[in-house]
Every structure is written in structure tokens, then in C-alpha cells.
Write a protein that holds these residues in place. Structure first.
Motif, short mmCIF file in Angstrom:
data_model
loop_
_atom_site.label_atom_id
_atom_site.label_comp_id
_atom_site.label_asym_id
_atom_site.label_seq_id
_atom_site.Cartn_x
_atom_site.Cartn_y
_atom_site.Cartn_z
N LEU A 1 0.68 -1.14 -0.14
CA LEU A 1 0.08 0.04 0.00
C LEU A 1 0.87 1.21 0.00
O LEU A 1 0.63 2.21 -0.68
N VAL A 2 1.95 1.34 0.89
CA VAL A 2 2.70 2.47 0.84
C VAL A 2 3.34 2.79 -0.68
O VAL A 2 3.46 3.73 -0.96
N ALA A 3 4.01 1.57 -0.92
CA ALA A 3 4.60 1.74 -2.53
C ALA A 3 3.67 2.38 -3.50
O ALA A 3 3.97 3.24 -4.27
N ARG A 4 2.33 1.80 -3.60
CA ARG A 4 1.23 2.46 -4.56
C ARG A 4 0.97 3.84 -4.17
O ARG A 4 0.79 4.89 -4.85
N HIS A 5 0.93 4.48 -2.71
CA HIS A 5 0.44 5.46 -2.40
C HIS A 5 1.68 6.42 -2.81
O HIS A 5 1.54 7.71 -3.47
N LEU A 6 3.03 6.11 -2.79
CA LEU A 6 4.32 6.82 -3.22
C LEU A 6 4.12 7.11 -4.71
O LEU A 6 4.47 8.14 -5.12
N PHE A 7 4.10 6.01 -5.29
CA PHE A 7 3.86 5.96 -6.66
C PHE A 7 2.98 7.17 -7.49
O PHE A 7 3.12 7.69 -8.19
N GLU A 8 1.65 7.07 -6.47
CA GLU A 8 0.52 7.94 -7.02
C GLU A 8 0.79 9.22 -6.64
O GLU A 8 0.45 10.45 -7.34
N GLN A 9 1.78 9.43 -5.57
CA GLN A 9 2.34 11.08 -5.23
C GLN A 9 3.33 11.39 -6.15
O GLN A 9 3.84 12.58 -5.76
N GLY A 10 3.88 10.55 -6.89
CA GLY A 10 5.00 11.00 -8.09
C GLY A 10 6.33 10.69 -7.68
O GLY A 10 7.09 11.29 -8.46
N VAL A 11 6.52 9.82 -6.51
CA VAL A 11 7.83 9.28 -6.38
C VAL A 11 8.32 8.54 -7.40
O VAL A 11 7.92 7.40 -7.95
N LYS A 12 9.56 9.02 -8.37
CA LYS A 12 10.27 8.32 -9.21
C LYS A 12 11.12 7.23 -9.06
O LYS A 12 11.00 6.28 -9.61
N ARG A 13 11.50 7.23 -7.92
CA ARG A 13 12.66 6.10 -7.64
C ARG A 13 11.99 5.29 -6.28
O ARG A 13 12.28 5.94 -5.25
N LEU A 14 11.66 3.95 -6.40
CA LEU A 14 11.57 3.21 -5.32
C LEU A 14 12.18 2.01 -5.06
O LEU A 14 12.76 1.35 -6.13
N ILE A 15 12.82 1.72 -4.00
CA ILE A 15 13.73 0.68 -3.79
C ILE A 15 13.22 -0.24 -2.62
O ILE A 15 12.78 0.34 -1.57
N VAL A 16 12.98 -1.55 -2.94
CA VAL A 16 12.14 -2.47 -2.23
C VAL A 16 13.20 -3.34 -1.39
O VAL A 16 13.83 -4.18 -2.52
N ALA A 17 13.36 -3.49 -0.30
CA ALA A 17 14.36 -4.27 0.32
C ALA A 17 13.38 -5.64 0.97
O ALA A 17 12.54 -5.16 2.00
N ASN A 18 13.91 -6.84 0.75
CA ASN A 18 13.22 -7.64 1.48
C ASN A 18 14.09 -9.14 1.71
O ASN A 18 15.21 -9.05 1.14
#
Length: 425
Positions: free
Chosen positions: A194-211
Motif C-alpha cells: 500500500l505504501v508503494a502504491r501511495h508513493l507512486f501515485e504521489q509522484g515518487v520516481k525512484r522506489l527501492i524495495v528491500a526484502n
């Protein structure tokens, strides 16, 4: 059969306590079986999220003290410390509480949808561990049905605001232009999704997911054009990240003060915004003491949550009415089941009496007895056996002056004037 719900949540306990009482997924099966065996509870389930830990029980003789003692002992807390921040609901109160939780009415974010899935996970975990049982299973099914009705028939889920949304709202307050920000998301569960989708919708261009596993990180990051890494690669990218939001099920912190200090030096002390949604916490609390870090925990999201509460208050009132209806209907069905059990046992006794008298009559018939006389004797003997215990009990109740019990017996045996008149006609 009675029900009991014992727990702590974001209203009664700080995140410090909640993380000490949380159960990791790896602990859950063993904890459920130990809880059932060590407290001699017939049916048990455990719900453990970042905002609450709750034990649900179905038991003939409910003993809340043994549950508190067990929970404190399992997690190494004092009984008094746990009692100060815990709550207890019995019978209809326990049913109502479970339905309110599943419908999102007891959540930090009013009406948030994730809790229903977490409740279903708790049901499945108890089922897999063999601690569910028929009564608790019925309660869970009624809880799911009522929660579904709340979401269908009210506006409680419209324009959903989740903890994830609240975290992103805070980030927007720190960074006026999110499009120029880099975000590191630790974990790959539903909340981070959900955080990733919200950030993407807010225009964040670079997302890094660590797991922990790269495959899960890739499943989340690729549709959003992000980058996937494993947890031990976090130090390599941390200095480039303006926003860090973490939500894993790790029992130990993933991000320590030293790693953040080194990242800040490389960033020339440009500020970092961090939200730790996990319980137990993923980010060491000491990170918050660093001058260029804005660290928030799940308990710090109240202002956004309160706005959500005000906007949904009307829907919540309608939802509460549905919860009351659901609770009443379940308790009525439960009482009906109790009556079925009594009737079943009484029928078994009556059939035993019937078989005994029939066997006697058939034996006498084989020896040449008169059939009409034997039928009359069998009917009289069977009637006497069926009426013996009720007669003894009614006489005892009358001697004790229990008029209400006698009135109930008259209703039970349909001995009102109408039936008497029909019998005389």
C-alpha cells in the motif's frame, strides 16, 4: 460454551509493550498449542498485528487469570504490567469485540480493510495448529460475515485511509516535492504494498524495495518501475534515500543507529524521513536521536488518523448498529445450539428407556404373555421412567419455593389453559 477475548492494543499499550507481546509467524503454531495445553483451554486463536495482540477462547469454564499468567510468562512480562494495559471481554462482549475488530471499528485507522485479512490469518493459523474447534470456528465465520456486511452496507470503507496512507501523508509534510525523492521500503507485505502504491501515485520516481527474499521484492517493485534488493544491501543504498518506511515481521531491528549515521555523513546531513510501522520495531529507537532524522513509529500517526475518524463517524454509527445485530443473532444461534445438545441427550435417554422396556415386553411375549396386557404394561413402565427424574426435580423446586422454575416447567411441557382445554375436549 462461553467465549473470552483478552488483549492489548494501540489504545491501551505503548509500542514498547506491544512489540514485547507480539507473536511472530514462526512462533504462532507452537504458541497456540502451548496456550491450549498449558491453560487447559478447549479452543484458542491468537491475533497479532502491529496494533494489537489478542487471544480468543471458547471454554466451558473460562479462566482469564490463567490466560494473563500464560501470556505474561510466554513473553517474560510481569503479570501486573500486562494486567494494567490489557482488556477482557466475556460472552456477548467477546463476540461484539471480535466483530468490531474485524470491521475496522477498533482500529487506529477507522474502517481500515487490512484487519479483516489479518483476522482471517488468525483463524487459519488456529485451524492449522489444531486449536480452532467448532464453537470458535462458528464465531469466526459469523465475524467475517458481519464485517463483510459492514463494508457492503455502510460507507466505512470509502476513500480508505490506512496506516500506509498516513505515513505517506507525513512524508508529504516533510518533503514538499515528493517527485524528487527516493524512497526505500523495507518489507514486501500488504502494508508496504500500500505504501508503494501511495508513493507512486504521489509522484515518487525512484522506489527501492528491500526484502529477505529478492523474488518478493521484485513482485512489488517491478510493476512500479522500482528496484529490488535483499536486506543486507540496504547499507549500499541508504545514503541515497530520502524516505525510509519499514514494515516486516522481523523479531530484531533491521536498521541500526550506526548505519544511519554513516548514511547521513554521505548525504552531507540532508534530512531523512523514516516511519517504522513494524511491531516489534525494525528501526532502532536511538535513530530518532540523530539531528537530521525525522523518525516516526506507528503510534505517531494519530493526527492523520483523527481526521479519518471525524470523516467516517456517521458511517461508524451505522456500522455499530450492524455489529449489535450480528452479535444478537450469533448469541441466539448459540443458545439454540445449547438447546439442541440438551434435547439430543434427553432423546438418547428416552431411547434407552424405550429399548429396555421393549426388550422386556418382547421377552414376555415370546414366553406366551398376553399382547394387549404387555403393551399396556410397557406403556405404563416407559411413562414412569420418562417422568421420574422431572417429577423428582419439580417436587424439589416446589419445596424450595422456586416458583419461576415451576412456571418455566409449565411452559416447557405446554401445560397452559389452551392445551388443557384441548386435552379435555
Amino acid at each position: 460454551m462461553g467465549f473470552l477475548a483478552l488483549g492489548i492494543n494501540h489504545k491501551t499499550a505503548s509500542v514498547d509493550v506491544r512489540e514485547r507481546v507480539a507473536f511472530s509467524p514462526e512462533q504462532l503454531a507452537d504458541a497456540l498449542q502451548r496456550l491450549r495445553d498449558e491453560t487447559r483451554t478447549q479452543e484458542v486463536a491468537i491475533l497479532s498485528t502491529c496494533n494489537r495482540t489478542e487471544i480468543y477462547c471458547a471454554q466451558d469454564q473460562l479462566n482469564d487469570q490463567s490466560l494473563i499468567d500464560w501470556l505474561a510468562g510466554f513473553h517474560g512480562l510481569s503479570v501486573e504490567e500486562l494486567r494494567r494495559c490489557s482488556y477482557l471481554h466475556r460472552e456477548a462482549g467477546a463476540v461484539r469485540h471480535m466483530m468490531r475488530v474485524a470491521a475496522g471499528l477498533d482500529s487506529m485507522v477507522l474502517g481500515e480493510p487490512q484487519i479483516l485479512g489479518q483476522m482471517k490469518d488468525a483463524w487459519q493459523a488456529a485451524r492449522t495448529a489444531g486449536t480452532l474447534g467448532p464453537y470458535l470456528d462458528r464465531l469466526f465465520q459469523s465475524t467475517f460475515n458481519t464485517a463483510k456486511q459492514v463494508r457492503t452496507d455502510t460507507a466505512i470503507g470509502e476513500n480508505p485511509v490506512s496506516v500506509a496512507f498516513a505515513a505517506v501523508s507525513l512524508a508529504r509534510q516533510i518533503f514538499s516535492d515528493l517527485e524528487r525523492s527516493t524512497a526505500l521500503l523495507i518489507g514486501a507485505g500488504e502494508t508496504i504494498g500500500l505504501v508503494a502504491r501511495h508513493l507512486f501515485e504521489q509522484g515518487v520516481k525512484r522506489l527501492i524495495v528491500a526484502n529477505r527474499t529478492l523474488e518478493r521484492a521484485e513482485l512489488l517493485s517491478e510493476p512500479l518501475g522500482g528496484q529490488a534488493i535483499i536486506l543486507n544491501q540496504i547499507p549500499e543504498v541508504l545514503a541515497h534515500c530520502d524516505i525510509v518506511i519499514s514494515s516486516t515481521a522481523s523479531p530484531l531491528p533491521i536498521l541500526g543507529k550506526g548505519a544511519v549515521e554513516r548514511a547521513l555523513k554521505q548525504r552531507k546531513h540532508r534530512p531523512m524521513f523514516m516511519v517504522d510501522i513494524a511491531v516489534p520495531r525494525d528501526i532502532e529507537p536511538e535513530v530518532g536521536s540523530l539531528g537530521d532524522v525525522y523518525l516516526y513509529t506507528v503510534d505517531d500517526l494519530h493526527e492523520v488518523i483523527e481526521e479519518n475518524l471525524r470523516s467516517r463517524q456517521g458511517a461508524a454509527e451505522a456500522a455499530e448498529r450492524l455489529i449489535e445485530i450480528g452479535t444478537d443473532e450469533f448469541m441466539q444461534r448459540l443458545r439454540a445450539l445449547a438447546a439442541v445438545d440438551v434435547l439430543r441427550r434427553y432423546r438418547q435417554r428416552a431411547e434407552q428407556f424405550r429399548d429396555q422396556e421393549l426388550s422386556k415386553a418382547l421377552g414376555k411375549l415370546e414366553r406366551g404373555g398376553d399382547p394387549a396386557a404387555l403393551m399396556s404394561e410397557m406403556a405404563r413402565a416407559l411413562t414412569n421412567k420418562l417422568l421420574h427424574d422431572p417429577s423428582v426435580q419439580l417436587k424439589q423446586m416446589s419445596a424450595e419455593g422456586r416458583a419461576e422454575a415451576l412456571a418455566l416447567a409449565q411452559e416447557l411441557f405446554a401445560l397452559d389453559d389452551t392445551h388443557n382445554a384441548q386435552g379435555r375436549s
